[in-house]
Design an enzyme around this catalytic site. Structure first.
Site, short mmCIF file in Angstrom:
data_model
loop_
_atom_site.label_atom_id
_atom_site.label_comp_id
_atom_site.label_asym_id
_atom_site.label_seq_id
_atom_site.Cartn_x
_atom_site.Cartn_y
_atom_site.Cartn_z
N ASP A 125 8.72 47.58 27.29
CA ASP A 125 8.67 46.14 27.52
C ASP A 125 7.36 45.73 28.20
OD1 ASP A 125 11.10 45.94 26.37
OD2 ASP A 125 12.19 45.27 28.15
N TYR A 162 9.83 36.88 24.72
CA TYR A 162 10.09 37.77 25.87
C TYR A 162 10.59 36.98 27.08
CZ TYR A 162 9.22 41.56 29.20
OH TYR A 162 9.35 42.54 30.16
N GLU A 200 11.08 51.18 24.87
CA GLU A 200 11.95 51.25 26.07
C GLU A 200 13.40 51.53 25.70
OE1 GLU A 200 12.89 48.34 29.85
OE2 GLU A 200 10.82 48.54 29.14
#
Length: 856
Positions: free
Chosen positions: A105, A331, A9
């Site tokens: 992501d 994350y 990303e």
């Protein structure tokens, strides 16, 4: 054998993947070896666009061209990143590339970014998915051992496209319809709406209405001070018959067991108890308090806002940097507060890193030294065991709770360090035992009247030890011991008069909670149960929704408060009047978010969802079309004051206060402030009102002013400072009917109220010889008549707490003082300097703020 193209990303993630795989050579914007080509997007590279034949330009926004529901959507490159899109398209089409790996992501937006790139390139090459929860080198390598197939991600891909297209349909059609409606009378009045942002705004507006409509109710509390042989303690009178919601009076949300609504009753209690002795009874029992759950994004944003004042957007940015750049957090865009059941080994490795052992070179030793004793304790006592409060597969979806990784921290900025520390302490605390208290409830009965005292003593800190004193602030102490059959002497009995307060405004912390729990606001019990776990937006999007509402000037951020503007009230009046509940009711938008979740799980089809969205879009536009004028249904009435022009009836409408018999009209919103009917009645009757706060200039800065009607019956601002020519031509002001507030600090003449100011009698009129003048409102702080009298008599007011800085927009407290040359200025409260910590260098003394900083 061909190569696999890995698309991340962001460039930094591509670099991390290349490093983890090893042996790749860096080219301009990609890495390559015999097996892989690694490159990246730069966030979103493409956006939805209406196909050319269906597009309507902004100047042509009208109901004639609505609704816009194209049979398909086009993708349009985002101009500033178009060169990166061309590079990726070229790499995808390379003949030696025979497969793609989506390394964007791990979430809905990451899936959308990659799929739009693949769609734009028209590729048919097979796709695999790299799903990373952590950005450490080992986690990346592990991720490549369990790549998912493209087919496994079809539900998430469909949900991502549905979210994108539904937001486009509702946002474009809703915004164009409301803009067309508001622009009928001329001009172009952009009125943006959104599938998530508008219901969020409705929550804030509803709270503001309650604040404005709130009528304070006086009540009294009776407090007593008691003495026994071992010492003194305080108690508060309570109604032992108070039964909460079962009690008739307690249906009032402000009712409490210690509140007395009748002053005479409070006086009678006091009279009965003064000088009497009390009989003491008490109950003591143990109480435990478990550690809070691990963080998900919303709880992290909420608590970081409450603790540090970080905006939701800033918290997300910091968490993303700690995940992506520093690799020290997992994350962050998650809605789970639990870990997978097979994560015990990883947790133990993380705890080992927090002890400082094997943390590697260059790590932050000072930071790790804070955690080492607690990490050692958890490992030594074997507290990492299967526990459904921590490890629970049923409560982990694609992502798990935010915790530290095995990567040791180094070179963190101060804000990053604060957030990292926040997450690590929560992580450590969750493995500790519960905090244990001994809670004592004492009733002292004086002349049959019960007074309640509570003591809470921390017996064993448990998880609170991780937080030290910070976690134990506010805990009540122990009570002085009472011997068997000992009586308590009633030393004092005081009555405390106060009044109920309105609900507080939303902060980002409380608004995030409201968005997350939007389903809880629903009154229907069956629907509430069906909406459990649904909310407005997702953890990853809520921060941006709040920022968008501020950017569109629907809300203002004042300190930690979020304040809806007149534009927000106007929008909600319009939508409610048109009956467009789909854009205002949180439960309906929560339904859409829930259905997107069903699409991810394969329980609902993309086609079914989009048909529902298209139908909702048609209804929104149709309702707006049914009203031919700018007057919409609403709770509008007729003013008591007659029209100043013809004596006719003045009616409130959606946009104006309008005379029924002539062309006289006043706009409801002036300089960002919406006028209430009562204020307009005062203006029509007295031809002036104010000074009023709540106005905003074109830069968005607040100001106060009076409003007056001129000879043409038009409104004008009156700042209480006429021009020199006005003063020269003005008639003398007659103050004979007023009582002077005191002597002018410049010339000793009397000072009176005059318009929006307090003025020396010699500072107005044609024979002006003094210039002393002080506003009735200074930096949005009303200066009451009594405070001005105190200023003129003593040279200083009481401490005033509602000043708002015109530069930072933060509230501050100060005294108003008369300074040199008779000017009014600020003096700030003196604060005792903090004692320096042991070993700390002595700071250079700061210059004292000028006592007479001009108040302007």
């Amino acid at each position: 054998m061909g190569k696999k193209l890995i698309i991340a990303e962001k460039p930094s993630v591509a670099a991390d993947i290349a490093k983890a795989l090893g042996g790749l050579t860096k080219h301009d914007d990609y890495f390559e070896n015999d097996e892989y080509v690694v490159s990246s997007a730069i966030g979103h590279l493409l956006e939805l666009a209406c196909p050319e034949e269906y597009e309507v330009k902004r100047g042509k926004w009208s109901f004639t061209h609505l609704p816009v529901i194209p049979p398909h959507f086009a993708l349009r490159p985002i101009e500033k990143t178009e060169s990166r899109l061309k590079l990726l398209t070229k790499l995808i089409k390379r003949k030696d590339v025979d497969a793609l790996i989506n390394a964007c992501d791990a979430g809905r937006e990451g899936e959308l970014i990659f799929n739009y790139i693949a769609q734009h390139s028209k590729t048919a090459k097979p796709i695999q998915r790299l799903w990373l929860q952590s950005m450490t080198q080992q986690a990346i390598r592990d991720g490549f051992t369990r790549l998912r197939s493209g087919a496994d991600m079809s539900g998430l891909a469909d949900a991502a496209v549905c979210r994108s297209e539904s937001d486009w349909l509702v946002g474009i059609n809703g915004t164009r319809a409301m803009t067309a409606f508001n622009s009928k009378t001329g001009g172009f009045h952009l009125t943006t709406v959104g599938r998530v942002q508008t219901p969020t705004l409705a929550i804030v507006v509803e709270r503001e209405k309650k604040i404005r409509e709130f009528k304070p109710r006086p009540y009294w509390e009776v407090e007593a001070s008691f003495a026994v042989q071992a010492g003194e303690y305080a108690g508060k009178w309570i109604d032992e018959n108070f039964k909460g919601k079962e009690d008739g009076e307690a249906r009032d949300e402000h009712a409490r067991a210690d509140r007395i609504w009748d002053q005479a009753k409070a006086e009678a209690i006091r009279a009965a108890c003064v000088g009497q002795v009390g009989e003491v009874s008490e109950e003591s029992k143990p109480e435990t308090r478990l550690s809070p759950l691990l963080f998900d994004l919303t709880s992290l944003q909420r608590e970081a806002n409450a603790r540090f004042g970080f905006s939701a957007k800033n918290t997300l940015g910091l968490a993303q940097a700690l995940y992506e750049k520093h690799k020290v957090l997992t994350y962050p865009r998650t809605d789970s507060r639990y870990l997978p059941e097979d994560y015990l080994g990883t947790v133990k490795a993380t705890l080992s890193m927090l002890t400082g052992e094997g943390a590697g070179k260059g790590h932050d030793e000072v930071l790790l030294s804070r955690y080492a004793p607690f990490a050692h304790q958890v490992l030594a006592r074997n507290w990492v065991v299967p526990n459904k409060r921590i490890f629970n597969n049923a409560k982990v979806s694609d992502h798990f709770a935010i915790i530290p990784t095995t990567q040791a921290p180094k070179n963190l900025s101060e804000p990053e360090q604060k957030l990292y520390d926040f997450v690590v302490k929560r992580f450590l605390a969750v493995f500790f035992p519960a905090a244990e208290y001994q809670v004592t409830t004492r009733i002292t009965r004086v002349a049959s009247h019960p007074f309640k005292t509570e003591g809470k003593v921390l017996v064993h800190p448990g998880w609170l030890a991780v937080y030290g004193k910070e976690g134990q602030e506010g805990e009540e102490g122990n009570l002085p011991k009472v011997e068997a059959k000992e009586k308590a002497a009633t030393e004092e009995v005081n009555i405390k008069a106060t009044e109920t307060r309105p609900p507080p405004r939303y902060s980002e912390a409380t608004l995030l909670s409201a968005m997350e729990g939007a389903g809880k606001m629903v009154e229907d019990e069956e629907l509430k149960a069906a909406m459990a776990g649904r909310g407005l937006g997702t953890p990853a999007t809520r921060a941006q929704i709040i920022e968008n509402l501020i950017a569109e000037q629907y809300m203002l951020r004042e300190g930690r408060e979020l304040i809806p503007t007149a534009k927000a009230f106007s929008l909600l009046t319009l939508l409610n009047g048109l009956g467009v509940n789909e854009l205002t009711a949180p439960e309906l938008t929560g339904e859409w978010e829930w259905k997107l979740g069903r699409i991810e799980k394969g329980e609902m089809s993309r086609q079914e969802f989009m048909q529902e969205i298209a139908e909702m879009t048609r209804l929104i536009v149709e309702r707006a079309k049914t009203y031919d004028s700018d007057t919409i249904p609403g709770d509008f009435g007729i003013l008591k004051a007659p029209c100043p022009k013809c004596g006719g009836l003045v009616r409130e409408t959606y946009k104006k206060f309008q005379c029924s018999d002539c062309d006289f009209a006043l706009w409801k919103i002036v300089a960002g402030r919406q006028f209430e009917p009562e204020e307009i009645e005062t203006l029509l009757t007295e031809r002036t009102i104010g000074p009023l706060t709540g106005f905003r200039n074109k830069m968005g800065r607040p100001f106060a002013a009076s409003m007056k009607l001129n000879d043409k019956h038009e409104t004008e601002f009156d700042f209480g400072q006429g021009s020199a020519s006005d003063e020269a031509n003005a008639e003398p002001v007659d103050f004979s009917g007023q009582e002077s507030l005191g002597k002018c600090p410049k010339c000793a003449s009397p000072v009176y109220e005059h318009g929006a100011s307090y003025v020396c009698e010699k500072s107005v009129g044609p024979s002006k010889s003094c210039d002393f003048r002080s506003g009735k409102i200074i930096l949005l702080q009303p200066i009451e008549r009594g405070q001005m009298q105190k200023l003129l008599q003593d040279g200083r007011t009481d401490l005033l707490k509602e000043f708002v800085s015109s530069r930072t927009r933060r509230k501050f407290s100060a005294f108003l003082v008369v300074g040199p040359e008779g000017k009014v200025g600020f003096e700030f409260e003196k604060r005792e300097p903090k004692a320096p910590k042991a070993g700390a260098k002595k700071a250079a003394p700061k210059k004292k703020a000028a006592a007479t900083e001009e108040a302007g």
